[in-house]
Write a protein that holds these residues in place. Structure first.
Motif, PDB file in Angstrom:
ATOM      1  N   ARG A  13       0.823  -1.199   0.000  1.00 24.74           N
ATOM      2  CA  ARG A  13       0.000   0.000   0.000  1.00 24.74           C
ATOM      3  C   ARG A  13       0.867   1.263   0.000  1.00 24.74           C
ATOM      4  NH1 ARG A  13      -3.988   0.299  -2.248  1.00 24.74           N
ATOM      5  NH2 ARG A  13      -4.754   2.032  -0.990  1.00 24.74           N
ATOM      6  N   VAL A  14       1.973   1.198   0.751  1.00 23.21           N
ATOM      7  CA  VAL A  14       2.885   2.333   0.757  1.00 23.21           C
ATOM      8  C   VAL A  14       3.464   2.540  -0.642  1.00 23.21           C
ATOM      9  CG1 VAL A  14       5.104   3.172   1.617  1.00 23.21           C
ATOM     10  CG2 VAL A  14       3.453   2.178   3.197  1.00 23.21           C
ATOM     11  N   CYS A  15       3.776   1.428  -1.327  1.00 28.04           N
ATOM     12  CA  CYS A  15       4.265   1.504  -2.711  1.00 28.04           C
ATOM     13  C   CYS A  15       3.286   2.286  -3.581  1.00 28.04           C
ATOM     14  CB  CYS A  15       4.410   0.090  -3.274  1.00 28.04           C
ATOM     15  SG  CYS A  15       6.102  -0.384  -3.623  1.00 28.04           S
ATOM     16  N   GLN A  16       2.015   1.952  -3.471  1.00 32.19           N
ATOM     17  CA  GLN A  16       0.991   2.626  -4.264  1.00 32.19           C
ATOM     18  C   GLN A  16       0.920   4.108  -3.918  1.00 32.19           C
ATOM     19  OE1 GLN A  16      -2.802   0.650  -4.070  1.00 32.19           O
ATOM     20  NE2 GLN A  16      -1.914  -1.372  -4.361  1.00 32.19           N
ATOM     21  N   CYS A  17       1.024   4.408  -2.633  1.00 37.02           N
ATOM     22  CA  CYS A  17       0.959   5.808  -2.205  1.00 37.02           C
ATOM     23  C   CYS A  17       2.149   6.605  -2.734  1.00 37.02           C
ATOM     24  CB  CYS A  17       0.908   5.894  -0.684  1.00 37.02           C
ATOM     25  SG  CYS A  17      -0.647   5.321   0.040  1.00 37.02           S
ATOM     26  N   ILE A  18       3.342   5.999  -2.710  1.00 40.24           N
ATOM     27  CA  ILE A  18       4.525   6.696  -3.204  1.00 40.24           C
ATOM     28  C   ILE A  18       4.397   6.922  -4.713  1.00 40.24           C
ATOM     29  CG2 ILE A  18       7.024   6.563  -3.557  1.00 40.24           C
ATOM     30  CD1 ILE A  18       7.186   4.983  -0.930  1.00 40.24           C
ATOM     31  N   ARG A  19       3.951   5.887  -5.437  1.00 50.12           N
ATOM     32  CA  ARG A  19       3.745   6.052  -6.884  1.00 50.12           C
ATOM     33  C   ARG A  19       2.787   7.204  -7.157  1.00 50.12           C
ATOM     34  NH1 ARG A  19       3.211   0.275  -7.241  1.00 50.12           N
ATOM     35  NH2 ARG A  19       5.041  -0.675  -8.184  1.00 50.12           N
ATOM     36  N   ARG A  20       1.703   7.217  -6.407  1.00 49.45           N
ATOM     37  CA  ARG A  20       0.699   8.272  -6.602  1.00 49.45           C
ATOM     38  C   ARG A  20       1.301   9.650  -6.335  1.00 49.45           C
ATOM     39  NH1 ARG A  20      -4.990   8.609  -6.148  1.00 49.45           N
ATOM     40  NH2 ARG A  20      -5.695  10.657  -5.457  1.00 49.45           N
ATOM     41  N   ASP A  21       2.102   9.764  -5.285  1.00 53.70           N
ATOM     42  CA  ASP A  21       2.723  11.044  -4.955  1.00 53.70           C
ATOM     43  C   ASP A  21       3.711  11.479  -6.034  1.00 53.70           C
ATOM     44  OD1 ASP A  21       1.332  11.594  -2.671  1.00 53.70           O
ATOM     45  OD2 ASP A  21       2.865  10.862  -1.288  1.00 53.70           O
ATOM     46  N   ILE A  22       4.378  10.518  -6.657  1.00 54.47           N
ATOM     47  CA  ILE A  22       5.295  10.848  -7.753  1.00 54.47           C
ATOM     48  C   ILE A  22       4.506  11.296  -8.974  1.00 54.47           C
ATOM     49  CG2 ILE A  22       6.964   9.884  -9.381  1.00 54.47           C
ATOM     50  CD1 ILE A  22       7.947   8.067  -7.087  1.00 54.47           C
ATOM     51  N   ILE A  23       3.441  10.565  -9.272  1.00 52.73           N
ATOM     52  CA  ILE A  23       2.632  10.875 -10.457  1.00 52.73           C
ATOM     53  C   ILE A  23       1.986  12.250 -10.340  1.00 52.73           C
ATOM     54  CG2 ILE A  23       0.552  10.201 -11.749  1.00 52.73           C
ATOM     55  CD1 ILE A  23       1.282   7.276 -10.824  1.00 52.73           C
ATOM     56  N   THR A  24       1.511  12.586  -9.143  1.00 52.39           N
ATOM     57  CA  THR A  24       0.810  13.854  -8.960  1.00 52.39           C
ATOM     58  C   THR A  24       1.771  15.013  -8.713  1.00 52.39           C
ATOM     59  OG1 THR A  24       0.549  13.372  -6.596  1.00 52.39           O
ATOM     60  CG2 THR A  24      -1.270  12.758  -8.053  1.00 52.39           C
ATOM     61  N   GLY A  25       3.077  14.716  -8.583  1.00 59.93           N
ATOM     62  CA  GLY A  25       4.052  15.780  -8.415  1.00 59.93           C
ATOM     63  C   GLY A  25       4.355  16.139  -6.977  1.00 59.93           C
ATOM     64  N   ASN A  34      12.504  12.070   1.665  1.00 56.63           N
ATOM     65  CA  ASN A  34      12.665  12.188   3.110  1.00 56.63           C
ATOM     66  C   ASN A  34      11.839  11.080   3.780  1.00 56.63           C
ATOM     67  OD1 ASN A  34      12.077  13.005   5.885  1.00 56.63           O
ATOM     68  ND2 ASN A  34      13.048  14.945   5.363  1.00 56.63           N
ATOM     69  N   ILE A  35      12.525  10.105   4.346  1.00 58.91           N
ATOM     70  CA  ILE A  35      11.849   8.949   4.935  1.00 58.91           C
ATOM     71  C   ILE A  35      10.884   9.376   6.040  1.00 58.91           C
ATOM     72  CG2 ILE A  35      12.150   6.753   6.137  1.00 58.91           C
ATOM     73  CD1 ILE A  35      13.267   6.634   3.360  1.00 58.91           C
ATOM     74  N   GLN A  36      11.334  10.283   6.897  1.00 55.48           N
ATOM     75  CA  GLN A  36      10.482  10.710   8.009  1.00 55.48           C
ATOM     76  C   GLN A  36       9.242  11.425   7.499  1.00 55.48           C
ATOM     77  OE1 GLN A  36      10.902   9.864  11.303  1.00 55.48           O
ATOM     78  NE2 GLN A  36       8.781  10.641  11.320  1.00 55.48           N
ATOM     79  N   HIS A  37       9.390  12.199   6.439  1.00 53.80           N
ATOM     80  CA  HIS A  37       8.235  12.888   5.846  1.00 53.80           C
ATOM     81  C   HIS A  37       7.192  11.865   5.386  1.00 53.80           C
ATOM     82  CE1 HIS A  37       5.802  15.499   3.307  1.00 53.80           C
ATOM     83  NE2 HIS A  37       6.003  14.651   2.311  1.00 53.80           N
ATOM     84  N   LEU A  38       7.660  10.770   4.765  1.00 44.61           N
ATOM     85  CA  LEU A  38       6.724   9.743   4.301  1.00 44.61           C
ATOM     86  C   LEU A  38       6.093   9.007   5.478  1.00 44.61           C
ATOM     87  CD1 LEU A  38       8.466   8.178   1.161  1.00 44.61           C
ATOM     88  CD2 LEU A  38       6.900  10.112   1.327  1.00 44.61           C
ATOM     89  N   CYS A  39       6.870   8.790   6.532  1.00 41.81           N
ATOM     90  CA  CYS A  39       6.310   8.149   7.734  1.00 41.81           C
ATOM     91  C   CYS A  39       5.156   8.992   8.286  1.00 41.81           C
ATOM     92  CB  CYS A  39       7.390   7.984   8.801  1.00 41.81           C
ATOM     93  SG  CYS A  39       8.645   6.761   8.415  1.00 41.81           S
ATOM     94  N   ASP A  40       5.378  10.283   8.365  1.00 41.26           N
ATOM     95  CA  ASP A  40       4.337  11.187   8.875  1.00 41.26           C
ATOM     96  C   ASP A  40       3.154  11.246   7.919  1.00 41.26           C
ATOM     97  OD1 ASP A  40       6.029  11.694  10.982  1.00 41.26           O
ATOM     98  OD2 ASP A  40       6.797  13.582  10.149  1.00 41.26           O
ATOM     99  N   ARG A  41       3.443  11.299   6.639  1.00 39.49           N
ATOM    100  CA  ARG A  41       2.382  11.450   5.625  1.00 39.49           C
ATOM    101  C   ARG A  41       1.473  10.227   5.580  1.00 39.49           C
ATOM    102  NH1 ARG A  41       0.698  14.272   1.335  1.00 39.49           N
ATOM    103  NH2 ARG A  41       0.163  13.231  -0.627  1.00 39.49           N
ATOM    104  N   TYR A  42       2.077   9.038   5.655  1.00 41.95           N
ATOM    105  CA  TYR A  42       1.289   7.805   5.554  1.00 41.95           C
ATOM    106  C   TYR A  42       0.963   7.192   6.913  1.00 41.95           C
ATOM    107  CZ  TYR A  42       3.396   8.201   0.890  1.00 41.95           C
ATOM    108  OH  TYR A  42       3.841   8.655  -0.324  1.00 41.95           O
ATOM    109  N   GLU A  43       1.423   7.839   7.970  1.00 41.38           N
ATOM    110  CA  GLU A  43       1.173   7.370   9.337  1.00 41.38           C
ATOM    111  C   GLU A  43       1.612   5.919   9.516  1.00 41.38           C
ATOM    112  OE1 GLU A  43      -2.915   8.070  10.322  1.00 41.38           O
ATOM    113  OE2 GLU A  43      -2.662  10.249  10.415  1.00 41.38           O
TER     114      GLU A  43
END
Length: 230
Positions: A13-25, A34-43
């Motif tokens: 699921r995190v993979c999908q979220c990262i792909r989506r964040d890349i696609i949407t810019g 930033n690993i910590q930023h993604l931890c906070d973003r995806y909880e």
């Protein structure tokens, strides 16, 4: 804050979220993640984030840089051209095998036909206010069509090589920037490819496939060039 659902494996699921964040810019090409930023973003914790990034690295979507940093892979027009050229070689090689498979395997034949029909229905419904998810559904159908061509060769090494080229993030970056007319034209090109394959016309199928990939390459490179200027 975007909470990751828990029905599937967390790293998937995190993979999908990262792909989506890349696609949407949200995560830009060339940027350091930033690993910590993604931890906070995806909880979530670091472990599923790192597992997801390792998987995305094997898919050629992110890359490891010095000091153990991970970056979003940058767009490169030359690499885009080379990737399409490789796709053309691989997919055209598979044409005789696809013709043989379609002539003997009704299930595969129906899957190809279903793919084209459903993809056309989706694109016809697309509007200017549709979300990235709607475009990604279309993208999935588009890639499934081409992946089925490769799989008909029955060569696992070939499948693995093709999967390295795809999902081809360069397309993900620009897919929702193509006009609806181009998306419809792409499906019509799929229809022609399939018709030639079903008729067993190897030469016409190769020509239709080559035309389709050249058209796609031209459109995508044009979008990348314009983006680089803007």
């Amino acid at each position: 804050m975007e909470k990751v659902p828990t029905k599937e494996t967390l790293s998937e699921r995190v993979c999908q979220c990262i792909r989506r964040d890349i696609i949407t810019g949200h995560l830009k090409a060339g940027s350091t993640i930033n690993i910590q930023h993604l931890c906070d973003r995806y909880e979530t914790s670091e472990t599923p984030i790192r597992l997801a990034l390792n998987r995305l690295a094997t898919e050629n979507i992110v890359e490891h840089s010095p000091r153990q940093r991970v970056r979003v892979k940058e767009l490169n027009i030359n690499l885009c051209e080379e990737t399409f050229d490789l796709r053309m070689l691989l997919e055209c090689y598979c044409i005789p095998y696809v013709i043989m498979t379609l002539g003997t395997n009704e299930s595969i034949r129906l899957r190809f036909q279903k793919n084209v029909v459903e993809n056309l229905e989706i694109v016809q419904r697309l509007g200017p206010d549709d979300t990235i998810d709607d475009y990604l559904i279309n993208y999935d159908y588009d890639m499934e069509f081409h992946q089925m061509l490769i799989k008909c060769a029955g060569n696992q090494l070939l499948v693995n090589l093709y999967e390295y080229l795809n999902p081809f993030l360069y397309v993900n970056y620009v897919f929702n920037k193509q006009s609806k007319e181009r998306l419809l034209n792409g499906i019509q090109e799929h229809e022609r490819i399939l018709r030639c394959l079903l008729e067993g016309d190897e030469e016409q199928a190769r020509q239709a496939l080559t035309t389709h990939l050249l058209n796609s390459k031209q459109v995508i490179i044009s979008i990348l060039k314009i983006d680089s200027i803007l």
